[in-house]
Design a protein around this motif. Structure first.
Motif, PDB file in Angstrom:
ATOM      1  N   LEU A   1      38.316  47.649  53.228  1.00 32.11           N
ATOM      2  CA  LEU A   1      39.234  46.542  53.686  1.00 32.11           C
ATOM      3  C   LEU A   1      38.859  45.261  52.714  1.00 32.11           C
ATOM      4  O   LEU A   1      39.833  44.722  52.336  1.00 32.11           O
ATOM      5  N   GLY A   2      37.609  44.991  52.988  1.00 37.21           N
ATOM      6  CA  GLY A   2      37.233  43.481  52.415  1.00 37.21           C
ATOM      7  C   GLY A   2      37.331  43.652  51.108  1.00 37.21           C
ATOM      8  O   GLY A   2      37.818  42.457  50.619  1.00 37.21           O
ATOM      9  N   HIS A   3      36.852  44.589  50.513  1.00 37.56           N
ATOM     10  CA  HIS A   3      36.836  44.730  48.966  1.00 37.56           C
ATOM     11  C   HIS A   3      38.514  44.638  48.414  1.00 37.56           C
ATOM     12  O   HIS A   3      38.557  43.910  47.512  1.00 37.56           O
ATOM     13  N   ASP A   4      39.411  45.468  49.051  1.00 39.25           N
ATOM     14  CA  ASP A   4      40.681  45.417  48.308  1.00 39.25           C
ATOM     15  C   ASP A   4      41.619  44.152  48.875  1.00 39.25           C
ATOM     16  O   ASP A   4      42.178  43.813  48.203  1.00 39.25           O
ATOM     17  N   LEU A   5      40.975  43.457  49.991  1.00 39.29           N
ATOM     18  CA  LEU A   5      41.730  42.071  50.047  1.00 39.29           C
ATOM     19  C   LEU A   5      41.149  40.866  49.048  1.00 39.29           C
ATOM     20  O   LEU A   5      41.916  40.001  49.037  1.00 39.29           O
ATOM     21  N   GLY A   6      40.010  41.073  48.523  1.00 44.68           N
ATOM     22  CA  GLY A   6      39.828  40.184  47.745  1.00 44.68           C
ATOM     23  C   GLY A   6      40.581  40.028  46.524  1.00 44.68           C
ATOM     24  O   GLY A   6      40.756  38.678  46.326  1.00 44.68           O
ATOM     25  N   ASN A   7      41.078  40.703  45.873  1.00 43.27           N
ATOM     26  CA  ASN A   7      41.937  40.639  44.485  1.00 43.27           C
ATOM     27  C   ASN A   7      43.363  39.722  45.042  1.00 43.27           C
ATOM     28  O   ASN A   7      43.605  38.869  44.389  1.00 43.27           O
ATOM     29  N   PRO A   8      44.043  40.237  46.110  1.00 44.45           N
ATOM     30  CA  PRO A   8      45.272  39.521  46.393  1.00 44.45           C
ATOM     31  C   PRO A   8      44.930  38.145  47.122  1.00 44.45           C
ATOM     32  O   PRO A   8      45.742  37.097  46.572  1.00 44.45           O
ATOM     33  N   LEU A   9      43.565  37.774  47.493  1.00 41.80           N
ATOM     34  CA  LEU A   9      43.438  36.727  47.998  1.00 41.80           C
ATOM     35  C   LEU A   9      43.226  35.782  46.728  1.00 41.80           C
ATOM     36  O   LEU A   9      43.595  34.561  46.821  1.00 41.80           O
TER      37      LEU A   9
END
Length: 473
Positions: free
Chosen positions: A248-256
């Motif tokens: 979850l933390g990895h995948d949220l990085g790009n949209p943020l």
């Protein structure tokens, strides 16, 4: 010594005392006159009631000695005696021994034995004793149930005979180790107890004679199969949750990152109205906070699943790191001051970014828990050429003793303190956990001292050159 008193036809009617020692006088006689030359039934009527008179008659007639135990009732309670009666001329010699204390001890021992036997018999744990050849000499019903056999099919047999050589190998190894060491030991494995198809927690020890030699081995085995399965399920669930958090933390990085880039592009425009600019700044601030939370989640995952937080050490001035972090935090907390004190050398080989996280978390916590209008003190001190110390001190209420054991645990937040301003943002409760993990990755340690008078002080001690534990890079 008692002489027979006979009837005209030769039957024994009574016994006359010929001689008696002090104890016989006390037990059989009366206080107002000596026992010698007195008749036994007149002086001690109880001898007929307890059967002693009949024993004396039998010995005098048969001319064969007898030993018997008997009880008499007295004003102080039941008195137990052992009578040894031997034939003597026309009478008997009577030896009396007081067994009252011994009988009381034996009765107490019997009660203790019966109580222990009842406990062992009703216990759900398998309790057993083996001789030095490994043969079962004592078992309780739980042991028989573990083997799924009748007790008579277990007693006198060994584990090899009951389970086979392969299944009995582990428990035999435990037996040999305990017998060799003479020390009680506890094992937990699927093959260390009676029976099969279970995970046993077994405590084994030796039974010794008075001279210290071993004569048997005892064992207490508890079936922990259900508990171990539940623990494994929980461990697997925890690993799944940690993997989920990492993904979850990895995948949220790009949209943020995309949100922050878009906000930065909009803020660079001069055509934005004040209202729109405030909205975009709020979006950028919220996205920045989300990015920090995501970094914490990723650090948590690395610490738990990748063997520790990775480091990139290089030559760093800890004083410069402190001044940078303080300059970032002071504008956000105008109601507090931050004082930096530097003593001695503050350079070393560390990961600058990670130490920035440590300082940001510790100073941020101190600002959050300090009373309004007070200062937070940051102190750098060089003990010697090998270690660097960092201290962050704040006033206010002390840390409750109940929270100390969980202070550096993940996802743990201290409760809101009455009378203190409520924090604007609640984190994930990972700040102090990540601090401890970063410091440990450098080969250092964290201490905390907190009291009502002195306030709270977090102390970080770092080796001058980072020495990561094995497996942390």
């Amino acid at each position: 010594m008692l002489r027979s008193v006979r009837s005209a036809v030769g039957g024994i009617l009574d016994f006359e005392c010929v001689s008696a020692n002090l104890y016989a006088e006390r037990w059989l006689g009366r206080e107002d006159h000596p026992l010698v030359r007195q008749r036994l039934s007149d002086e001690a009527p109880w001898v007929a009631e307890c059967g002693l008179f009949a024993v004396c008659v039998r010995v005098a007639v048969r001319r064969e000695p007898e030993v018997t135990r008997l009880a008499r009732h007295s004003p102080v309670g039941t008195v137990w005696l052992q009578a040894r009666v031997s034939p003597w001329e026309d009478g008997v010699v009577l030896f009396l021994e007081d067994l009252t204390e011994r009988m009381a001890a034996e009765e107490a021992l019997r009660r203790d034995h019966d109580l222990l036997h009842a406990v062992i018999e009703s216990a759900t744990d398998a309790i057993y004793v083996k001789d030095l050849d490994g043969r079962y000499v004592l078992i309780n019903p739980a042991t028989a149930r573990a083997f799924n056999r009748n007790p008579k099919d277990i007693l006198g047999r060994t584990d090899v005979e009951l389970l086979g050589p392969d299944a009995a190998a582990a428990t035999l190894a435990h037996d040999r180790a305990v017998d060799a060491s003479g020390q009680t030991a506890t094992y937990e494995d699927p093959e260390g107890g009676p029976g099969t198809d279970c995970i046993w927690q077994t405590t084994k020890g030796v039974l010794c004679r008075g001279d210290g030699t071993h004569y048997a081995l005892f064992g207490i085995s508890r079936d922990v199969t259900a508990r171990r399965r539940l623990e494994l399920e929980r461990e697997e669930e925890a690993r799944f949750q940690e993997r989920f958090i990492g993904v979850l933390g990895h995948d949220l990085g790009n949209p943020l990152a995309a949100v922050r880039l878009s906000a930065a592009a909009l803020l660079a425009r001069d055509t934005l109205t004040p209202d729109v600019r405030r909205v975009v700044e709020r979006i950028d601030g919220s996205a920045g906070r989300m990015a920090r939370l995501v970094r914490q989640l990723l650090d948590f995952t690395r610490a738990r699943m990748a063997g520790g937080i990775p480091l990139r050490p290089r030559e760093v001035s800890l004083e410069e790191v402190c001044r940078r972090i303080i300059s970032e935090l002071e504008p956000v907390h105008p109601q507090h001051g931050i004082c930096l004190e530097v003593q001695g050398e503050s350079s070393g080989v560390w990961d600058e970014e990670r130490l920035g996280q440590v300082l940001s978390n510790l100073v941020g916590n101190a600002l959050q828990h300090s009373p309004e209008g007070t200062q937070v003190r940051v102190r750098l001190a060089a003990f010697d050429s090998h270690f660097q110390r960092l201290e962050v001190h704040n006033g206010g209420p002390p840390i409750p003793d109940s929270l100390r054991p969980r202070l550096f645990a993940p996802f743990h937040r201290a409760p809101h303190e009455p009378g203190q301003p409520k924090p604007q943002h609640h984190g994930l409760g990972l700040g102090l956990y990540i601090v401890s993990q970063i410091v440990t990755a450098h080969g250092g340690w964290v201490d905390v001292a907190s009291s009502l008078d002195a306030g709270t002080c977090f102390s970080v001690t770092l080796p001058r050159v980072a020495r990561p534990p094995p497996g942390v890079r």
